[in-house]
Motif scaffolding. Structure first.
Motif, mmCIF file in Angstrom:
data_model
loop_
_atom_site.group_PDB
_atom_site.id
_atom_site.type_symbol
_atom_site.label_atom_id
_atom_site.label_comp_id
_atom_site.label_asym_id
_atom_site.label_seq_id
_atom_site.Cartn_x
_atom_site.Cartn_y
_atom_site.Cartn_z
ATOM 1 N N ASP A 74 -1.204 12.715 6.886
ATOM 2 C CA ASP A 74 -2.126 11.266 7.003
ATOM 3 C C ASP A 74 -2.993 11.170 5.678
ATOM 4 N N LEU A 75 -2.755 9.783 5.376
ATOM 5 C CA LEU A 75 -3.439 9.542 4.062
ATOM 6 C C LEU A 75 -2.766 10.130 2.715
ATOM 7 N N GLY A 76 -1.718 10.528 2.760
ATOM 8 C CA GLY A 76 -0.731 11.001 1.634
ATOM 9 C C GLY A 76 0.108 9.755 1.282
ATOM 10 N N ALA A 77 0.887 10.329 0.021
ATOM 11 C CA ALA A 77 1.657 9.236 -0.546
ATOM 12 C C ALA A 77 2.823 8.870 0.254
ATOM 13 N N ASP A 78 3.276 9.481 1.246
ATOM 14 C CA ASP A 78 4.451 8.896 1.957
ATOM 15 C C ASP A 78 4.074 9.177 3.412
ATOM 16 N N THR A 79 3.069 8.777 3.802
ATOM 17 C CA THR A 79 2.693 8.514 5.237
ATOM 18 C C THR A 79 3.597 7.604 6.233
ATOM 19 N N PHE A 80 4.371 8.174 7.006
ATOM 20 C CA PHE A 80 4.877 7.063 7.787
ATOM 21 C C PHE A 80 4.047 6.100 8.725
ATOM 22 N N ILE A 81 3.088 6.589 9.078
ATOM 23 C CA ILE A 81 2.220 5.474 9.865
ATOM 24 C C ILE A 81 1.231 4.750 9.001
ATOM 25 N N GLU A 82 1.375 4.918 7.738
ATOM 26 C CA GLU A 82 0.482 3.908 6.820
ATOM 27 C C GLU A 82 1.150 2.687 6.791
ATOM 28 N N TRP A 83 2.581 2.456 7.138
ATOM 29 C CA TRP A 83 2.979 1.012 7.155
ATOM 30 C C TRP A 83 2.366 0.476 8.219
ATOM 31 N N PHE A 84 2.120 1.190 9.600
ATOM 32 C CA PHE A 84 1.583 0.534 10.677
ATOM 33 C C PHE A 84 0.068 0.097 10.407
ATOM 34 N N TYR A 85 -0.621 0.952 9.607
ATOM 35 C CA TYR A 85 -2.118 0.440 9.165
ATOM 36 C C TYR A 85 -1.999 -0.691 8.367
ATOM 37 N N ARG A 86 -1.162 -0.965 7.293
ATOM 38 C CA ARG A 86 -1.060 -2.063 6.429
ATOM 39 C C ARG A 86 -0.775 -3.068 7.337
ATOM 40 N N ALA A 87 0.163 -3.202 8.498
ATOM 41 C CA ALA A 87 0.295 -4.283 8.977
ATOM 42 C C ALA A 87 -0.997 -4.459 9.949
ATOM 43 N N GLU A 88 -1.725 -3.467 10.279
ATOM 44 C CA GLU A 88 -2.967 -3.855 11.137
ATOM 45 C C GLU A 88 -3.978 -4.677 9.996
ATOM 46 N N ARG A 89 -3.863 -4.113 8.721
ATOM 47 C CA ARG A 89 -4.734 -4.663 7.664
ATOM 48 C C ARG A 89 -4.330 -6.107 7.364
ATOM 49 N N GLY A 90 -3.136 -6.517 7.825
ATOM 50 C CA GLY A 90 -2.551 -7.908 7.375
ATOM 51 C C GLY A 90 -1.788 -7.823 5.991
ATOM 52 N N GLU A 91 -1.291 -6.656 5.685
ATOM 53 C CA GLU A 91 -0.775 -6.403 4.286
ATOM 54 C C GLU A 91 0.911 -6.772 4.402
ATOM 55 N N LEU A 92 1.255 -6.583 5.568
ATOM 56 C CA LEU A 92 2.804 -6.658 5.546
ATOM 57 C C LEU A 92 3.237 -8.215 6.266
ATOM 58 N N GLU A 93 3.973 -8.824 5.666
ATOM 59 C CA GLU A 93 3.941 -10.161 6.128
ATOM 60 C C GLU A 93 5.705 -10.662 5.635
ATOM 61 N N PRO A 94 6.255 -11.037 6.381
ATOM 62 C CA PRO A 94 6.382 -10.980 7.860
ATOM 63 C C PRO A 94 6.947 -9.530 8.442
ATOM 64 N N PHE A 95 6.691 -9.323 9.545
ATOM 65 C CA PHE A 95 7.393 -8.303 10.278
ATOM 66 C C PHE A 95 7.727 -8.345 11.539
ATOM 67 N N VAL A 96 8.674 -7.694 11.912
ATOM 68 C CA VAL A 96 9.247 -7.913 13.373
ATOM 69 C C VAL A 96 8.836 -6.323 14.125
ATOM 70 N N LEU A 97 8.148 -6.492 15.338
ATOM 71 C CA LEU A 97 7.783 -5.332 16.020
ATOM 72 C C LEU A 97 8.668 -4.985 17.208
ATOM 73 N N VAL A 98 9.227 -3.739 17.075
ATOM 74 C CA VAL A 98 10.103 -3.142 18.044
ATOM 75 C C VAL A 98 9.468 -2.232 18.953
ATOM 76 N N VAL A 99 9.397 -2.428 19.931
ATOM 77 C CA VAL A 99 8.798 -1.485 21.082
ATOM 78 C C VAL A 99 9.827 -0.808 21.937
#
Ligand code: SF4
Ligand code: SF4
Length: 357
Positions: A74-99
């Motif tokens: 967590d908070l490292g250089a290649d954290t998988f979940i960081e992409w989800f935090y970026r989406a939360e912060r509005g930094e990924l545009e556009p994205f498709v959410l697959v559930v």
């Protein structure tokens, strides 16, 4: 599956070529079978989508836990979940959410949680899957529910289950629309058919890229071109049904309705399409259809392996009618399986040919 190139360009919005991100949450209640199924897709394959091997496809970065190699802390250089935090912060545009997986109802208990994915960056406490859905759905251009669990709740939503599990549309509302005006898209199946899923992802990518019209969906939010026909209408064994020939035990090539097949009323293209690369597909290879793509699955179709009530009636008619049809067809077939009398059939050759031996 985040390629180095897409990882480098998709992070901050500084990329030269726009990137469409796919954020895949498989933290619902599920067996990950839909992720596993997608690895078998061939029309198109997930590799073709990720590598941009199809004409007109936008650059894609797939953040998919099943095979992603970003696994840093967590908070490292290649954290998988960081992409989800970026989406939360509005930094990924556009994205498709697959559930993937059903969404438990976290509101029906006093403590603990049913399922989650990573931590809340503010509190450091686990963040539930339903909280992620609440956060990311309004920011997504499209939301895709992969598999019957995510679409309708599936096995975890059976009557009497303690989790209150439900599908994405039950959680967000059936009239929910994304900020781009897209309804939730359901690709049910337990698991989903590999190519049905990859083809729908492809369609959404084209739509997000402005190259396809609004995706056509039925009342259960399934793509109409994939779920507009019944299993029975595409089944290899439908001819046997029509001729009143029903299997009494497994191993027979005839119709499986008396062994419990629900195919006549189930919307699914699997027998028509095959399972992998055109091969297989439940009844085609001897398995009854248990209706796994249907919103009422599994409760409405149990007990499995009993003859469906409607099947009893229609199979009785088909049995009587089919017996007559079979007899008449046998007569016609015997006639048509011979050359016409004006051909040169017989022991005397009219060509003068002499055998050399
Ligand atoms: S096996 Fe099932 S889907 Fe196939 S013909 Fe019989 S009832 Fe229809
Ligand atoms: S044929 Fe029936 S059991 Fe098989 S995938 Fe389709 S709905 Fe599910």
């Amino acid at each position: 599956m985040t390629t180095e190139a897409t990882a480098a360009t998709g992070a901050t919005g500084t990329e030269e070529e726009p990137v469409v991100h796919i954020l895949w949450i498989n933290a619902g209640l599920s067996c990950d079978g839909d992720s596993v199924a997608l690895t078998a897709a061939t029309q198109p394959s997930i590799e073709e989508i990720v590598l941009g091997a199809l004409p007109g496809l936008p650059k894609v970065a797939v953040h998919w836990p099943l095979i992603d190699f970003e696994c840093g802390p967590d908070l490292g250089a290649d954290t998988f979940i960081e992409w989800f935090y970026r989406a939360e912060r509005g930094e990924l545009e556009p994205f498709v959410l697959v559930v993937e997986g059903s969404i438990p109802n976290e509101a029906i208990k006093d403590e603990g949680y049913w399922c989650g994915f990573g931590n809340d960056p503010e509190t450091g406490q686990p963040r539930t899957t339903s909280a992620w859905l609440d956060i990311l759905a309004p920011r997504a251009t499209a939301v895709l529910a992969a598999g019957t669990c995510a679409a309708y709740g599936g096995i975890h939503a059976m009557e009497g289950n303690p989790t209150g599990a439900m599908g994405v549309a039950d959680h967000l509302g059936w009239d929910w629309k994304s900020k781009a005006g897209l309804p939730i898209v359901n690709v049910p199946g337990c698991p989903t058919h590999p190519d049905n899923l990859s083809e729908t992802i492809l369609y959404l990518l084209y739509q997000v890229n402005g190259q396809a019209p609004m995706i056509p969906l039925d009342e259960a939010l399934r793509p109409t071109w994939l779920f507009g026909r019944t299993v029975h209408e595409g089944c290899d064994r439908a001819g046997y049904y029509e001729q009143g020939q029903f299997a009494k035990e497994y191993g027979s090539p005839t119709c499986l309705v008396k062994l419990g097949c629900w195919g006549p009323v189930v919307k699914c293209n699997v027998p028509k399409r095959g399972w992998i690369n055109g091969i297989g597909g439940c009844p085609n290879v001897g398995g009854i259809c248990i209706a796994c793509t249907m919103p009422g699955f599994p409760d409405k179709f149990m007990p499995f392996m009993d003859e469906p009530p409607g099947g009893k009636v229609s199979a009785t008619f088909s049995g009587a009618y089919g017996g007559v049809i079979r007899t008449l067809r046998a007569v016609t077939q015997r006639t048509l399986d011979k050359e016409p009398k004006w051909r040169h059939k017989g022991r005397t050759l009219s060509t003068g040919y002499k055998a050399p031996w």
